[in-house]
Design an enzyme around this catalytic site. Structure first.
Site, short mmCIF file in Angstrom:
data_model
loop_
_atom_site.label_atom_id
_atom_site.label_comp_id
_atom_site.label_asym_id
_atom_site.label_seq_id
_atom_site.Cartn_x
_atom_site.Cartn_y
_atom_site.Cartn_z
CD GLU A 1 35.77 60.06 22.74
OE1 GLU A 1 34.82 60.53 22.39
OE2 GLU A 1 36.04 59.19 23.61
CB CYS B 1 34.07 67.29 18.87
SG CYS B 1 34.62 67.44 20.40
P1 NAD Z 1 40.35 64.43 10.75
O1 NAD Z 1 39.56 63.09 10.84
O2 NAD Z 1 40.34 64.80 9.13
O3 NAD Z 1 41.85 64.02 11.13
C1 NAD Z 1 42.31 63.79 12.37
C2 NAD Z 1 43.64 63.36 12.29
O4 NAD Z 1 43.59 61.90 11.76
C3 NAD Z 1 44.63 64.16 11.54
O5 NAD Z 1 45.82 64.07 12.03
C4 NAD Z 1 44.52 63.28 10.18
O6 NAD Z 1 45.57 63.46 9.43
C5 NAD Z 1 44.55 61.76 10.63
N1 NAD Z 1 43.92 60.92 9.65
C6 NAD Z 1 42.92 60.84 8.84
N2 NAD Z 1 42.66 59.86 8.40
C7 NAD Z 1 43.37 58.89 8.73
C8 NAD Z 1 43.43 57.49 8.49
N3 NAD Z 1 42.91 56.72 7.57
N4 NAD Z 1 44.45 56.97 9.19
C9 NAD Z 1 45.04 57.45 10.38
N5 NAD Z 1 45.04 58.79 10.42
C10 NAD Z 1 44.11 59.52 9.71
O7 NAD Z 1 39.64 65.56 11.68
P2 NAD Z 1 40.12 66.89 11.70
O8 NAD Z 1 39.33 67.67 10.50
O9 NAD Z 1 41.70 67.22 11.95
O10 NAD Z 1 39.24 67.50 12.90
C11 NAD Z 1 37.97 67.81 12.84
C12 NAD Z 1 37.04 66.55 13.29
O11 NAD Z 1 37.61 66.21 14.66
C13 NAD Z 1 35.74 66.82 13.47
O12 NAD Z 1 34.89 65.75 13.03
C14 NAD Z 1 35.38 66.94 14.93
O13 NAD Z 1 34.04 66.76 15.60
C15 NAD Z 1 36.58 66.11 15.63
N6 NAD Z 1 36.77 66.03 17.00
C16 NAD Z 1 36.30 65.30 17.93
C17 NAD Z 1 36.68 65.54 19.33
C18 NAD Z 1 36.28 64.62 20.22
O14 NAD Z 1 36.80 64.57 21.23
N7 NAD Z 1 35.31 64.08 20.34
C19 NAD Z 1 37.35 66.51 19.73
C20 NAD Z 1 38.19 67.45 18.60
C21 NAD Z 1 37.61 67.24 17.27
#
Ligand code: NAD
Length: 470
Positions: free
Chosen positions: A226, A260
């Site tokens: 997501e 999001c």
């Molecule tokens: P992010 O993508 O930077 O990180 C999310 C998680 O993924 C963290 O735990 C991070 O350490 C990990 N991560 C990053 N790169 C990775 C990789 N290559 N492999 C494995 N793990 C990895 O996101 P963020 O800054 O923590 O959150 C904000 C984002 O989340 C926004 O884009 C927001 O829209 C999205 N979001 C989406 C939803 C939804 O349900 N659609 C809900 C909440 C937030």
């Protein structure tokens, strides 16, 4: 080591934790796999009781956890409290869902065998979560994973490490050792987890989500991701404009727009002036400041870098002819950006196309409803759209034409009902939906079973077995 800092008081280090590498993650997954073997055989009612216990422990700690959430990620206190109420409800919901039917029977081809399917757990669920809903998202992934008989290893965002550790601490006394673990660290820790888990659920940005989905798919592991949104609210001229403006202002700017599902575009059909005026007034009336003050609905963005991104995006938009109608400036203390409205941009402008993840909304005029739908759909994301109108026939028609995973009428784009399927289309989501009953399908696999008579003492079916009258 990693550390998480309070975005409101950046000198306040909330927690430091190890940036775990592959060996540490592998050890956690090994322990989790052992725990899963036993947990799978625990009868569902006993699993339900354990999850009820987790819900009760989180409920008992809810006040402390909401304060920690305010401190660690800058969520306004009222929202943090509401998230904790939701988190407890999520654990209770999945405790009960674990008692739902776990299969079905089918008529067999020979009329004598039993043909059925049942759902079985995958093993170890690798859960990778963002920082913005630091209690609800880890819970809406781990509770269904556990309810279905899996173990769970959670990799929270570094910015929300303390929340994840505290939640797991509440759960620990109610679960077998090793069943729910937290691995702390940056992206590399997440990558290691994806390489070892039996099923992967990710929430976060599009770039990271796609990398996770690619890696999991290469290993043949089921995955859901997501990701981000660029959500529109379409405002028709027959809407209650004051009411719509208040709702859009809250959905765009609440929690500094870091959801999001936040509204990032207000698409106004017809003369945009009356709605824009109402929206500017509603945005300027929002109380902004220390998230620990219950009155405030918006506080800081998560980091100094996030603030630079938001302010940089506003600056760039200005250089392309955008007019800043409200906000557009930083505020102290903390990484605060004032709630910002921009108009004068083309729907194809970067600011109206990409997710900025801050308190930022672009006002876009549309000639008619058709034009508004094409603007709303004209982005790579597809998470949620809302439509404001008093004509429900019109709403019904437009709902069928927007291409987002969720659509709302006269309601904010933000806000999630944990018992309904949740997710987006296009770049916003990959794989099956999560939450609600959909979660059970994701955290289990289907085994189809044929149980035929042994053939010994073969005899025709009894009359009692074939006659409906007995
Ligand atoms: P992010 O993508 O930077 O990180 C999310 C998680 O993924 C963290 O735990 C991070 O350490 C990990 N991560 C990053 N790169 C990775 C990789 N290559 N492999 C494995 N793990 C990895 O996101 P963020 O800054 O923590 O959150 C904000 C984002 O989340 C926004 O884009 C927001 O829209 C999205 N979001 C989406 C939803 C939804 O349900 N659609 C809900 C909440 C937030």
């Amino acid at each position: 080591m990693i550390e998480s800092r309070s975005p409101q008081r950046p000198d306040d280090v909330v927690v430091t934790a190890p940036d775990m590498g592959r060996d540490e993650v592998a050890a956690a997954v090994r322990t989790a796999r052992q725990a899963a073997l036993a947990w799978t055989n625990v009868p569902a009612p006993a699993r339900a009781r354990a999850l009820e216990g987790v819900a009760g422990a989180i409920e008992a700690a809810a006040a402390e956890l909401s304060d920690l959430m305010v401190r660690e990620v800058g969520k306004p206190l009222d929202e943090a409290r509401a998230e904790m109420v939701r988190t407890v409800a999520i654990w209770r919901y999945y405790a009960q869902q674990g008692l739902d039917p776990d299969g079905a029977t089918y008529p067999s081809a020979d009329g004598r065998s039993l043909l059925m399917h049942r759902r079985r757990p995958h093993g170890v669920a690798g859960l990778i979560t963002p920082w913005n809903f630091p209690a609800a998202i880890p819970s809406w992934k781990s509770a269904p994973a556990l309810a279905c008989g899996n173990a769970a290893v959670l990799k929270p965002a570094p910015e929300a490490t303390a929340m994840a550790l505290r939640l797991a601490g509440c759960a620990a006394p109610h679960l077998p050792e090793g069943l729910l673990q937290v691995v702390t660290g940056e992206a590399g820790t997440g990558q290691a987890l994806v390489g070892l888990a039996d099923v992967v659920s990710f929430t976060g940005s599009v770039a990271a989500g796609r990398a996770v989905a690619r890696a999991a798919t290469e290993q043949g592991v089921p995955v859901q991701a997501e990701m981000g949104g660029q959500n529109a609210s379409i405002v028709l001229p027959d809407a209650d404009l004051e009411q719509a403006a208040a709702v859009v202002a809250g959905a765009a700017m609440g929690y500094a727009g870091q959801k999001c599902t936040a509204t990032s575009r207000a698409v106004v059909v017809g003369d945009p002036a009356p709605f824009t005026e109402a929206l500017v007034a509603a945005v300027e009336a929002l109380p902004v400041g220390d998230p620990a003050e219950p009155a405030n609905v918006s506080g800081p963005v998560i980091t100094a870098e996030a603030r630079s991104v938001v302010l940089g995006a506003v600056q760039e938009a200005r250089s392309r002819g955008g007019r800043v109608l409200a906000g557009g400036a930083p505020a102290e203390p903390g990484w605060t950006v004032l709630p910002t409205l921009v108009d004068g941009l083309d729907p194809g402008d970067r600011l109206a196309q990409e997710e900025v993840f801050g308190p930022l909304c672009v006002v876009l005029p549309a000639q008619d409803a058709d034009g508004a739908v094409s603007i709303a759909n004209g982005v790579r994301y597809g998470l949620v759209t809302s439509i404001f109108t008093s004509d429900l026939d019109r709403a019904l028609e437009l709902m069928g034409r927007v291409d987002t995973g969720m659509v709302k009428v006269n309601a904010p784009t933000s806000g999630v009902d944990f018992y309904a399927p949740f997710g987006g289309e296009k770049a916003s989501s990959l794989g099956p939906r999560e939450q609600g009953k959909a979660a059970r399908h994701f955290y289990t696999w289907t085994q189809t079973i044929t149980l035929a008579p042994s053939g010994r003492g073969d005899r025709p079916p009894s009359a009692g077995g074939t006659s409906p009258r007995g």
